[in-house]
Design a protein around this motif. Structure first.
Motif, mmCIF file in Angstrom:
data_model
loop_
_atom_site.group_PDB
_atom_site.id
_atom_site.type_symbol
_atom_site.label_atom_id
_atom_site.label_comp_id
_atom_site.label_asym_id
_atom_site.label_seq_id
_atom_site.Cartn_x
_atom_site.Cartn_y
_atom_site.Cartn_z
ATOM 1 N N THR A 191 0.765 -1.392 0.146
ATOM 2 C CA THR A 191 0.003 -0.059 0.197
ATOM 3 C C THR A 191 0.796 1.151 0.124
ATOM 4 O O THR A 191 1.828 1.225 0.824
ATOM 5 N N TYR A 192 0.751 2.112 -0.808
ATOM 6 C CA TYR A 192 1.131 3.372 -0.788
ATOM 7 C C TYR A 192 0.269 4.728 -0.632
ATOM 8 O O TYR A 192 -1.025 4.576 -1.455
ATOM 9 N N ASP A 193 0.938 5.673 -0.187
ATOM 10 C CA ASP A 193 0.099 6.773 0.071
ATOM 11 C C ASP A 193 1.179 8.131 -0.655
ATOM 12 O O ASP A 193 2.071 8.529 -0.202
ATOM 13 N N LEU A 194 0.765 8.256 -1.937
ATOM 14 C CA LEU A 194 1.702 9.140 -2.694
ATOM 15 C C LEU A 194 1.207 10.605 -2.808
ATOM 16 O O LEU A 194 0.155 11.075 -3.178
ATOM 17 N N LYS A 195 2.226 11.481 -2.529
ATOM 18 C CA LYS A 195 1.807 12.903 -2.589
ATOM 19 C C LYS A 195 2.700 13.705 -3.666
ATOM 20 O O LYS A 195 2.373 14.735 -4.104
ATOM 21 N N ALA A 214 1.754 -2.074 5.915
ATOM 22 C CA ALA A 214 2.271 -0.675 6.287
ATOM 23 C C ALA A 214 1.822 0.386 5.134
ATOM 24 O O ALA A 214 1.712 -0.459 3.905
ATOM 25 N N VAL A 215 1.642 1.321 5.343
ATOM 26 C CA VAL A 215 1.252 2.400 4.343
ATOM 27 C C VAL A 215 2.396 3.221 3.820
ATOM 28 O O VAL A 215 3.045 3.868 4.601
ATOM 29 N N LEU A 216 2.946 2.834 2.789
ATOM 30 C CA LEU A 216 4.362 3.309 2.534
ATOM 31 C C LEU A 216 4.227 4.519 1.544
ATOM 32 O O LEU A 216 2.919 4.976 1.326
ATOM 33 N N LEU A 260 -3.848 7.037 -3.007
ATOM 34 C CA LEU A 260 -3.749 5.784 -2.364
ATOM 35 C C LEU A 260 -3.896 4.724 -3.386
ATOM 36 O O LEU A 260 -4.466 4.744 -4.366
ATOM 37 N N VAL A 261 -2.717 3.701 -3.402
ATOM 38 C CA VAL A 261 -2.588 2.708 -4.288
ATOM 39 C C VAL A 261 -2.301 1.711 -3.534
ATOM 40 O O VAL A 261 -1.372 1.506 -2.634
ATOM 41 N N GLY A 262 -3.100 0.607 -3.836
ATOM 42 C CA GLY A 262 -2.897 -0.706 -3.209
ATOM 43 C C GLY A 262 -2.542 -1.708 -4.474
ATOM 44 O O GLY A 262 -3.030 -1.715 -5.543
ATOM 45 N N ILE A 263 -1.737 -2.503 -4.156
ATOM 46 C CA ILE A 263 -1.141 -3.382 -5.195
ATOM 47 C C ILE A 263 -1.612 -4.859 -5.149
ATOM 48 O O ILE A 263 -1.136 -5.436 -3.994
ATOM 49 N N HIS A 264 -2.292 -5.477 -5.795
ATOM 50 C CA HIS A 264 -2.282 -6.981 -5.633
ATOM 51 C C HIS A 264 -1.621 -7.632 -6.869
ATOM 52 O O HIS A 264 -1.725 -7.286 -8.008
ATOM 53 N N ASN A 265 -0.991 -8.486 -6.136
ATOM 54 C CA ASN A 265 -0.075 -9.474 -7.257
ATOM 55 C C ASN A 265 -0.795 -10.706 -7.593
ATOM 56 O O ASN A 265 -1.130 -11.620 -6.421
ATOM 57 N N MET A 266 -1.115 -10.804 -8.744
ATOM 58 C CA MET A 266 -2.253 -11.988 -8.838
ATOM 59 C C MET A 266 -1.582 -13.281 -8.557
ATOM 60 O O MET A 266 -2.210 -14.368 -8.443
ATOM 61 N N ILE A 362 -2.920 -5.880 -10.125
ATOM 62 C CA ILE A 362 -4.430 -5.188 -9.956
ATOM 63 C C ILE A 362 -3.847 -4.194 -8.954
ATOM 64 O O ILE A 362 -3.436 -4.192 -7.883
ATOM 65 N N TYR A 363 -4.387 -2.909 -9.449
ATOM 66 C CA TYR A 363 -4.187 -1.615 -8.624
ATOM 67 C C TYR A 363 -5.395 -1.092 -7.944
ATOM 68 O O TYR A 363 -6.477 -1.111 -8.955
ATOM 69 N N TYR A 364 -5.288 -0.955 -6.664
ATOM 70 C CA TYR A 364 -6.813 -0.220 -6.228
ATOM 71 C C TYR A 364 -6.217 1.188 -6.021
ATOM 72 O O TYR A 364 -5.312 1.414 -5.356
ATOM 73 N N LEU A 365 -6.799 2.129 -6.617
ATOM 74 C CA LEU A 365 -6.154 3.789 -6.507
ATOM 75 C C LEU A 365 -7.368 4.492 -6.432
ATOM 76 O O LEU A 365 -8.520 4.328 -7.093
ATOM 77 N N GLY A 366 -7.129 5.522 -5.844
ATOM 78 C CA GLY A 366 -7.887 6.727 -5.623
ATOM 79 C C GLY A 366 -7.433 7.991 -5.005
ATOM 80 O O GLY A 366 -6.474 7.752 -4.165
#
Ligand code: ATP
Ligand code: CA
Ligand code: CA
Length: 430
Positions: A191-195, A214-216, A260-266, A362-366
């Motif tokens: 998980t990333y929180d990017l600014k 962790a929120v990276l 906010l980016v969540g990464i799912h590795n299939m 798969i990215y989960y982002l918003g």
């Protein structure tokens, strides 16, 4: 951090607050929803409906277990947002939030002191917000509505409701209800929180090793060599939507938001079982201990869902509460998501190669946390931080600069891009 929650059951210190929030939502939302639709008026954006709950009840409000006051802001606007733009089924919405009085609480994952509550099916998040943020959201509601109307695929947080509770002798608590970007049915491996800022934007890597939740942040993203893996088609769609949303955020003069980016590795799939390890499935009878570990299994049976839905449609809170619904997580993404380009693949956005063929990510982002206007407080902070830091790398800057830097950074970390965030954060990014 994000996925570990404490169940709020009876006896929990915030149980009464939760009970009141959910009772207010249930009564206010079903009241509005029961009326015949009409076109919005200017006044609807500024409207607030007051409810007063007590043990006796009256013709407006059913009896409740506690005394409290509840305000529902701009109910007609949020109804239209939910129904027309966010494609929520009205009964589903109430069912998810209030069919059982259970939420999972995440005390203040950010620095702001906000609390986050997840609906039992993990679809919705209730976030407590400051009075200031609340006023701000009301002030931009019309612009927000317009933006959402013009941008059905916006990446901005989807706001479903804005409310306030006040308990006797308690303070006023404002909260919004929004979409949970992360799916109930897929592990999020990173998980990333990017600014787009380097200043203070690193989660300690040693700690991250032991904490898959962790929120990276930006620096972790860059140092780990992450990029957005999108082929030409998705890249074009994503950057265009990002640009429009960013322009909107500039216009309403906000900053401090993030992608906010969540990464799912299939390939890894769900075998790590990172989903909801603690808050996921649980048994209301044993909720005292707070946590039950179980594998997610199919959501409530069809007939159960049906009886609750009937009760909601009749606006009959009593039978709605009596209907028994299992506390199980859905196996699939929520139905509203198929309407949105960026939430269409397993509830998110699947990576593609240069031929636009799907890849195993798969990215989960918003874009989240969009209610912080550039105001006096921030200006002071800017002046103060500028003394010791390069003003171009700190994250409190004017909205225009903030928006450009945010957008430029995200573009620069698309596959093949030329990363513009300097790893040590000491050089300006442009
Ligand atoms: P601060 O102002 O200190 O950044 P905050 O209390 O305003 O914090 P947010 O930035 O809105 O909180 O969110 C904090 C964290 O909560 C995010 O980094 C993310 O992990 C999680 N979160 C927030 N909104 C969502 C959402 N819509 N879906 C999934 N997770 C979310
Ligand atoms: Ca934030
Ligand atoms: Ca915030």
């Amino acid at each position: 951090k994000v996925l570990v929650g404490n169940l709020v059951g009876e006896g929990h210190r915030n149980y009464v607050l939760m009970y009141n929030m959910l009772t207010g939502i249930r009564v206010a939302v079903s009241r509005c929803q029961a009326k015949i639709r009409r076109p919005l008026t200017e006044d609807d954006y500024y409207a607030r409906h007051k409810y007063s709950f007590d043990m006796l009840g009256n013709e407006l409000t059913p009896s409740a277990r506690y005394d409290f006051k509840f305000k529902d802001y701009a109910p007609w606007v949020f109804r239209e947002l939910r129904d027309d733009h966010f494609h929520l089924d009205p009964a589903d919405y109430l069912l998810s939030l209030t069919a059982k009085y259970i939420l999972s609480e995440i005390g203040s994952p950010g620095k702001s002191g906000s609390f986050f509550y997840y609906s039992r099916d993990y679809r919705f998040i209730i976030k407590t917000i400051s009075h200031r943020e609340h006023n701000f959201l009301r002030s931009i509601l019309k612009d927000y509505h317009e933006h959402v109307r013009a941008n059905p695929h916006t990446l901005l947080s989807r706001f479903y409701g804005l409310h306030r509770v006040k308990m006797p002798r308690g303070r006023k608590i404002h909260f919004v209800i929004m979409n949970n970007l992360f799916p109930p049915h897929r592990d999020v491996h990173e998980t990333y929180d990017l600014k787009g800022s380097a200043f203070g934007r690193e989660y300690p890597e040693e700690e991250a090793k032991n904490n898959p939740r962790a929120v990276l942040k930006d620096i972790n993203w860059v140092n780990r060599g992450r990029t957005f893996e999108f082929g030409p088609e998705k890249r074009a769609l994503f950057t265009e939507q990002l640009r429009r949303d960013m322009e909107f955020l500039k216009r309403i003069n906000v900053m401090d938001y993030s992608l906010l980016v969540g990464i799912h590795n299939m390939e890894r799939g769900n075998r790590d079982n990172l989903r909801l390890t603690k808050l996921r499935v649980f048994n209301p009878e044993t909720s005292k201990s707070g946590v039950v570990h179980r594998k997610p299994s199919a959501i409530k049976s069809h007939s159960e869902a049906h009886s609750v839905r009937r009760a909601v449609n009749r606006s009959d809170p009593k039978s709605m509460l009596d209907a028994s619904v299992n506390m199980r997580l859905p196996e699939e993404g929520a139905p509203d998501r198929r309407h949105f380009i960026f939430y269409q693949d397993e509830g998110g956005m699947q990576a593609t190669d240069e031929q636009n063929m799907p890849m195993d990510i798969i990215y989960y982002l918003g874009i989240i946390d969009i209610c912080t206007p550039y105001n006096f407080g921030k200006k002071v902070e800017h002046a103060w931080k500028s003394v010791t830091e390069n003003p171009l790398t700190i994250s409190c800057v004017q909205p225009n600069f903030y928006g450009d830097r945010f957008y430029d950074f995200l573009l620069s970390v698309m596959r093949g891009g030329d990363v513009t965030l300097r790893p040590h954060g000491l050089e300006p990014s442009s």
